[in-house]
Scaffold this motif. Structure first.
Motif, PDB file in Angstrom:
ATOM      1  N   TRP A 144       0.815  -1.206   0.000  1.00  0.00           N
ATOM      2  CA  TRP A 144       0.000   0.000   0.000  1.00  0.00           C
ATOM      3  C   TRP A 144       0.852   1.260   0.000  1.00  0.00           C
ATOM      4  O   TRP A 144       0.329   2.361   0.155  1.00  0.00           O
ATOM      5  CB  TRP A 144      -0.901   0.038   1.238  1.00  0.00           C
ATOM      6  CG  TRP A 144      -1.971  -0.996   1.272  1.00  0.00           C
ATOM      7  CD1 TRP A 144      -2.391  -1.782   0.251  1.00  0.00           C
ATOM      8  CD2 TRP A 144      -2.766  -1.357   2.408  1.00  0.00           C
ATOM      9  NE1 TRP A 144      -3.392  -2.621   0.656  1.00  0.00           N
ATOM     10  CE2 TRP A 144      -3.650  -2.384   1.984  1.00  0.00           C
ATOM     11  CE3 TRP A 144      -2.825  -0.925   3.724  1.00  0.00           C
ATOM     12  CZ2 TRP A 144      -4.576  -2.974   2.842  1.00  0.00           C
ATOM     13  CZ3 TRP A 144      -3.753  -1.506   4.587  1.00  0.00           C
ATOM     14  CH2 TRP A 144      -4.613  -2.520   4.140  1.00  0.00           C
ATOM     15  N   THR A 152     -11.317  -9.352   3.715  1.00  0.00           N
ATOM     16  CA  THR A 152     -10.114 -10.050   3.263  1.00  0.00           C
ATOM     17  C   THR A 152      -9.068  -9.019   2.855  1.00  0.00           C
ATOM     18  O   THR A 152      -9.376  -7.821   2.727  1.00  0.00           O
ATOM     19  CB  THR A 152     -10.425 -10.940   2.065  1.00  0.00           C
ATOM     20  OG1 THR A 152     -10.823 -10.095   0.953  1.00  0.00           O
ATOM     21  CG2 THR A 152     -11.541 -11.935   2.374  1.00  0.00           C
ATOM     22  N   GLU A 192      -7.793  -8.704  -0.053  1.00  0.00           N
ATOM     23  CA  GLU A 192      -8.185  -8.165  -1.356  1.00  0.00           C
ATOM     24  C   GLU A 192      -9.243  -7.072  -1.205  1.00  0.00           C
ATOM     25  O   GLU A 192      -9.178  -6.025  -1.869  1.00  0.00           O
ATOM     26  CB  GLU A 192      -8.718  -9.289  -2.256  1.00  0.00           C
ATOM     27  CG  GLU A 192      -7.675 -10.298  -2.708  1.00  0.00           C
ATOM     28  CD  GLU A 192      -7.236 -11.257  -1.601  1.00  0.00           C
ATOM     29  OE1 GLU A 192      -6.154 -11.865  -1.735  1.00  0.00           O
ATOM     30  OE2 GLU A 192      -7.972 -11.391  -0.589  1.00  0.00           O
ATOM     31  N   GLN A 193     -10.212  -7.296  -0.321  1.00  0.00           N
ATOM     32  CA  GLN A 193     -11.251  -6.285  -0.114  1.00  0.00           C
ATOM     33  C   GLN A 193     -10.676  -5.020   0.526  1.00  0.00           C
ATOM     34  O   GLN A 193     -11.009  -3.908   0.124  1.00  0.00           O
ATOM     35  CB  GLN A 193     -12.348  -6.873   0.781  1.00  0.00           C
ATOM     36  CG  GLN A 193     -13.178  -7.948   0.097  1.00  0.00           C
ATOM     37  CD  GLN A 193     -14.077  -8.699   1.067  1.00  0.00           C
ATOM     38  OE1 GLN A 193     -13.744  -8.858   2.250  1.00  0.00           O
ATOM     39  NE2 GLN A 193     -15.212  -9.175   0.579  1.00  0.00           N
ATOM     40  N   THR A 197      -7.621  -3.954   0.312  1.00  0.00           N
ATOM     41  CA  THR A 197      -6.781  -3.286  -0.678  1.00  0.00           C
ATOM     42  C   THR A 197      -7.619  -2.477  -1.653  1.00  0.00           C
ATOM     43  O   THR A 197      -7.237  -1.368  -2.044  1.00  0.00           O
ATOM     44  CB  THR A 197      -5.924  -4.314  -1.441  1.00  0.00           C
ATOM     45  OG1 THR A 197      -5.073  -4.986  -0.506  1.00  0.00           O
ATOM     46  CG2 THR A 197      -5.069  -3.642  -2.503  1.00  0.00           C
ATOM     47  N   ARG A 198      -8.797  -2.999  -2.025  1.00  0.00           N
ATOM     48  CA  ARG A 198      -9.676  -2.235  -2.921  1.00  0.00           C
ATOM     49  C   ARG A 198     -10.142  -0.947  -2.244  1.00  0.00           C
ATOM     50  O   ARG A 198     -10.222   0.103  -2.880  1.00  0.00           O
ATOM     51  CB  ARG A 198     -10.874  -3.095  -3.340  1.00  0.00           C
ATOM     52  CG  ARG A 198     -10.551  -4.133  -4.397  1.00  0.00           C
ATOM     53  CD  ARG A 198     -11.804  -4.631  -5.102  1.00  0.00           C
ATOM     54  NE  ARG A 198     -12.656  -5.388  -4.211  1.00  0.00           N
ATOM     55  CZ  ARG A 198     -12.576  -6.699  -4.017  1.00  0.00           C
ATOM     56  NH1 ARG A 198     -11.628  -7.396  -4.647  1.00  0.00           N
ATOM     57  NH2 ARG A 198     -13.405  -7.324  -3.203  1.00  0.00           N
ATOM     58  N   THR A 204      -7.201   1.435  -2.230  1.00  0.00           N
ATOM     59  CA  THR A 204      -6.919   1.917  -3.580  1.00  0.00           C
ATOM     60  C   THR A 204      -7.927   2.979  -4.001  1.00  0.00           C
ATOM     61  O   THR A 204      -7.570   3.967  -4.658  1.00  0.00           O
ATOM     62  CB  THR A 204      -6.954   0.750  -4.581  1.00  0.00           C
ATOM     63  OG1 THR A 204      -5.973  -0.216  -4.200  1.00  0.00           O
ATOM     64  CG2 THR A 204      -6.653   1.236  -5.988  1.00  0.00           C
TER      65      THR A 204
END
Length: 221
Positions: free
Chosen positions: A45, A199, A201-202, A204-205, A208
């Motif tokens: 990140w 998670t 991935e979630q 990180t979204r 982002t």
């Protein structure tokens, strides 16, 4: 061999701005794995406005983890030390702080789940290596219906702010609890009212999508 559950990322949301402050990372396994996960996430990140990542370690684990090699790993990962926060189970005024001093000296945040104030003398907390304290879950659960719980939390929040510490209410369920905590001056909330665990991935979204001028999504309730 049993599969190890992947880490879960619980949002920490600022009050009153409703901005994402960071994530508490829940992960089973040895302290080295939790530390490595935090560094890997923060490295991925990497930017000046990346949210804080908080991991749970005992003081014994801190002593083992906060070595010169671990601090060098932070530098190697190009991670801002202040983006990492270590939460320890308990802090007793007047006790040894050696296990936390090195983290604080390196700029890493220190959070305390249970601040023991029994028998604490005035001034005993001055200079303690603490950046954040967690408010007692039983008082948070009662804050909406019981004035005594609200009064107790108000005093604890005032004590924290007098030492320049942040406060976290970690199991906020209802909007009513959230609103009372906001009026009392609580800094951060977690739990269903702040959003579900995610998670990697979630999370990180979310990171982002969030730009410096953006606000975090409103709490779920």
């Amino acid at each position: 061999m049993h599969d190890v559950a992947p880490p879960r990322f619980t949002p920490l949301v600022e009050l009153p701005r409703r901005r994402l402050f960071g994530f508490a990372v829940e992960q089973a396994g040895p302290s080295a794995a939790r530390f490595a996960t935090a560094l890997g996430v923060l490295g991925g990140w990497a930017r000046d406005t990346a949210p804080v990542v908080m991991i749970d370690l005992t003081c014994a684990e801190v002593s083992a983890t906060a070595t010169a090699a671990a601090l060098e790993a932070i530098t190697a990962a190009r991670v801002r030390p202040e983006a990492l926060m270590v939460r320890v189970p308990r802090f007793e005024p007047g006790g040894s702080t050696a296990c936390l001093d090195r983290l604080a000296d390196a700029g890493i945040g220190v959070a305390v789940s249970d601040l023991d104030l029994v028998g604490a003398i005035p001034g005993a907390l001055a200079g303690a290596p603490i950046d954040l304290i967690e408010l007692p879950a039983d008082a948070v659960a009662l804050v909406e219906q019981h004035p005594d719980a609200a009064s107790y939390l108000r005093d604890l929040i005032s004590l924290a702010h007098s030492h320049d510490w942040m406060t976290l209410a970690a199991s906020v369920v209802t909007r009513g609890q959230l609103e009372v905590l906001e009026r009392l001056g609580c800094d951060l909330i977690a739990g269903p009212a702040a959003g579900p665990a995610m998670t990697l991935e979630q999370a990180t979204r979310v990171v982002t999508r969030q730009r410096p001028s953006d606000s975090a999504p409103a709490p779920a309730i």
